[in-house]
Write an enzyme that holds these catalytic residues in place. Structure first.
Site, mmCIF file in Angstrom:
data_model
loop_
_atom_site.group_PDB
_atom_site.id
_atom_site.type_symbol
_atom_site.label_atom_id
_atom_site.label_comp_id
_atom_site.label_asym_id
_atom_site.label_seq_id
_atom_site.Cartn_x
_atom_site.Cartn_y
_atom_site.Cartn_z
ATOM 1 N N LYS A 79 0.850 -1.198 0.000
ATOM 2 C CA LYS A 79 0.000 0.000 0.000
ATOM 3 C C LYS A 79 0.880 1.240 0.000
ATOM 4 O O LYS A 79 1.875 1.302 0.730
ATOM 5 C CB LYS A 79 -0.899 -0.031 1.237
ATOM 6 C CG LYS A 79 -1.935 1.085 1.326
ATOM 7 C CD LYS A 79 -2.818 0.861 2.538
ATOM 8 C CE LYS A 79 -3.871 1.939 2.701
ATOM 9 N NZ LYS A 79 -4.771 1.674 3.849
ATOM 10 N N SER A 153 -9.447 1.576 3.008
ATOM 11 C CA SER A 153 -8.626 2.409 2.150
ATOM 12 C C SER A 153 -7.610 1.606 1.350
ATOM 13 O O SER A 153 -7.025 2.092 0.387
ATOM 14 C CB SER A 153 -7.899 3.453 2.999
ATOM 15 O OG SER A 153 -7.044 2.843 3.968
ATOM 16 N N SER A 177 -9.734 -0.872 7.258
ATOM 17 C CA SER A 177 -9.204 -0.831 5.894
ATOM 18 C C SER A 177 -8.480 -2.102 5.478
ATOM 19 O O SER A 177 -8.215 -2.296 4.290
ATOM 20 C CB SER A 177 -8.258 0.368 5.746
ATOM 21 O OG SER A 177 -8.976 1.567 5.892
#
Length: 601
Positions: A79, A153, A177
């Site tokens: 990420k 996210s 997330s």
């Protein structure tokens, strides 16, 4: 060897150790898959490692012994709020981007274990959101329907695993997330106990609550990654040592929502799937206990509807004050709300958080683990466009409280609705029960019997002009225990049309151990240099490459597939076992093999 659709760790690692696959093979195939998938969804990646660097990394690994590295050649995604040296960190905000001087601690540990970073994935800007729609780099979509969100996210990280582009990925999880995107893409999302994975090198969202999380095809893979990546780190202010706590795994009590409090926002199919999940867990030895969700719901409200939003502003306050106009409008609006709270409000919120932690701690007297929906339902991209805050709040209904109350969580698939969209559940347990939590969640996932990620809808075919039974790329496999003819697991070889080529012996320097508590009973084979025995009976089978790949994918830990030397000096693929696990059993080497041992019992 042809790579399977879903790149799970065990089959790739076993193939590398057996010499039928190399890291170079893996990176070439992964790069091709990434390029091909970009035509379906161009928003998964923000940046990627150049091909020449991937090949150099693969070549570097190929100089090292595969048996010594627990993630040898395993590809993964990161990420883009976690630092990787050589790639920019953007947090999905171009004006914020910077070039990190070094990789985050978790990246260093994973690379030291042999894993290969493929690139950085898209996210809701500054990890603020659960929708995957708050990024100027595009909006990844659910792998089953492009009209629906991927979840956020950690949007790109989840899609990269679900689409079969990498074996695992790192996300982050402050409010859910690392779990919501797992549910929306039919994969596993493991949120470790707070502080077990170092956050050094992570752009914080709420630093006191942030967790680096793991997406994978199975709970076992996710736990393997957590074990490798986790370690105390003095540079991370909230770092903690994992002090393992156990959960009962045979018979246990699990908390469920009372029927009149099960909120699915009108989605009856998901309500039915949650009821089925409860029944499935009962079949695995669990006893359901009704949960008082009110304290957990109140805790969740502190995160976005209370003073904890101030901590989100604290994470990037200098950038916010100088670049507010450069931020995603919804993310900026959320941070604007921090101005509504005073320092007194923040401390009042912290006091209430701790009071709720006391209430939650007493809940564990009544049950061992919680079984909750991961989210009430998946939402469309259009819904998020029309109601960005409301849609996001809906997705966090069952996730936001977990870090505030210092719990671990593991999200796993729980079936599909008639419209073809996935549903997931989350197992929640006390801090530091990560290993047993992953084990229980993994048992549930395995009992579901569904394919992983997008593989559920894919129908792989043999290459044009090549039949599945082609003689090219065939593999010899030696079996020593439960896969022998007449034993309980032999059917797995028959299923792959394996052909028995010979019954022979291993080289003399192998020992055989009856493994403790194995179901069905099975042995562990270990090579002991310098030991001279009579050799151990093995059956050598021939499989085609595709069948071998499927067979290897079914091999559970602590077993793996490596190279075995036969009495005639020839090397073939075969079962090996963790030496520590094997030697915890009974040494049966003198019997000459598993068949002889079982006949004498």
């Amino acid at each position: 060897m042809t790579l399977p659709n879903m790149l799970q760790i065990t089959p790739l690692l076993s193939a590398c150790r057996a010499g039928t696959l190399t890291p170079t093979d893996i990176v070439r195939e992964v790069a091709a898959r990434v390029e091909a998938y970009a035509a379906k969804d161009p928003a998964v990646w923000i940046s990627r490692v150049p091909m020449e660097r991937l090949l150099a990394r693969a070549a570097e690994l190929e100089k090292l012994p595969a048996d010594d590295l627990p993630l040898y050649g395993i590809p993964f995604a990161v990420k883009d709020n976690i630092d990787v040296a050589g790639l920019p960190t953007t947090a999905a905000c171009p004006a914020f981007a910077y070039e990190p001087r070094e990789s985050a601690e978790v990246i260093k540990r994973l690379e030291a274990a042999g894993a290969i970073v493929i690139g950085k994935t898209n996210l809701d800007q500054f990890a603020t959101g659960l929708v995957g729609m708050r990024s100027p780099y595009g909006q990844p979509h659910c792998v089953f329907n492009p009209d629906y969100v991927s979840g956020g996210s950690s949007s790109g990280s989840a899609v990269a695993v679900a689409a079969g582009l990498v074996s695992f990925s790192l996300g982050t999880d402050t409010a859910g997330s690392g779990r919501v995107p797992a549910a929306f893409n039919n994969i596993v999302g493991l949120k470790p106990s707070r502080g077990v994975l170092s956050t050094y090198g992570l752009v914080p969202a709420c630093e006191s609550l942030d967790c680096i999380s793991v997406f994978a095809g199975s709970a076992a893979d996710a736990w393997e990654v957590e074990q490798v990546a986790g370690a105390p780190d003095a540079r991370a202010p909230f770092s903690r040592t994992l002090s393992p706590r156990s959960l009962p795994l045979t018979t246990f009590r699990f908390a469920v929502l009372p029927e009149d409090e099960r909120f699915f926002d009108g989605n009856e199919a998901n309500a039915a799937l949650y009821a089925q999940a409860i029944k499935r867990l009962e079949q695995l030895g669990g006893t359901p206990v009704e949960l008082d969700f009110a304290p957990l719901k109140e805790t969740a409200a502190l995160l976005y509807s209370g003073p904890f939003v101030v901590e989100r502003l604290a994470a990037i306050k200098d950038f916010y004050h100088s670049h507010r106009k450069d931020m995603d409008p919804t993310v900026g609006t959320i941070l604007d709300g921090a101005a509504n709270y005073t320092a007194t409000d923040v401390f009042d919120g912290i006091y209430r958080q701790h009071a709720l932690q006391q209430i939650a701690q007493r809940m564990w007297d009544d049950f061992d683990v919680m079984l909750l929906p991961t989210a009430p339902r998946i939402v469309t991209k259009q819904e998020v466009i029309e109601q960005p805050i409301a849609a996001n709040s809906l997705l966090g209904a069952y996730t936001n409280f977990v870090n505030l109350l210092d719990m671990a969580a593991c999200a796993v698939p729980a079936g599909f609705a008639p419209d073809g969209l996935p549903f997931g559940v989350t197992f929640v347990s006390p801090a530091f029960t990560d290993e047993d939590l992953a084990s229980l969640a993994g048992r549930f996932h395995k009992a579901l019997g569904e394919a992983i990620g997008a593989a559920r809808i894919e129908k792989p075919e043999a290459p044009a002009g090549q039949a599945a039974s082609s003689s090219s790329g065939r593999v010899l496999l030696a079996v020593v225990g439960a896969h022998l003819q007449g034993f309980p697991l032999h059917w797995q070889l028959e299923k792959e049309n394996a052909v028995l080529r010979e019954t022979t012996l291993t080289a003399p320097d192998y020992r055989l151990f009856a493994l403790p508590d194995a179901t069905p009973p099975k042995p562990g084979l270990v090579r002991e240099r310098g030991f001279v025995g009579a050799g151990l009976e093995v059956e050598v089978y021939e499989l085609d490459a595709a069948g071998f790949g499927r067979f290897v994918a079914s091999v559970p830990q602590p077993m793996s597939i490596g190279r075995i030397t036969l009495a005639n000096g020839k090397e073939v693929c075969g079962f090996l076992c963790s030496e520590a696990v094997a030697r915890s059993g009974t040494d049966i080497t003198a019997t000459g093999g598993w068949r002889s041992y079982m006949q004498k019992k």
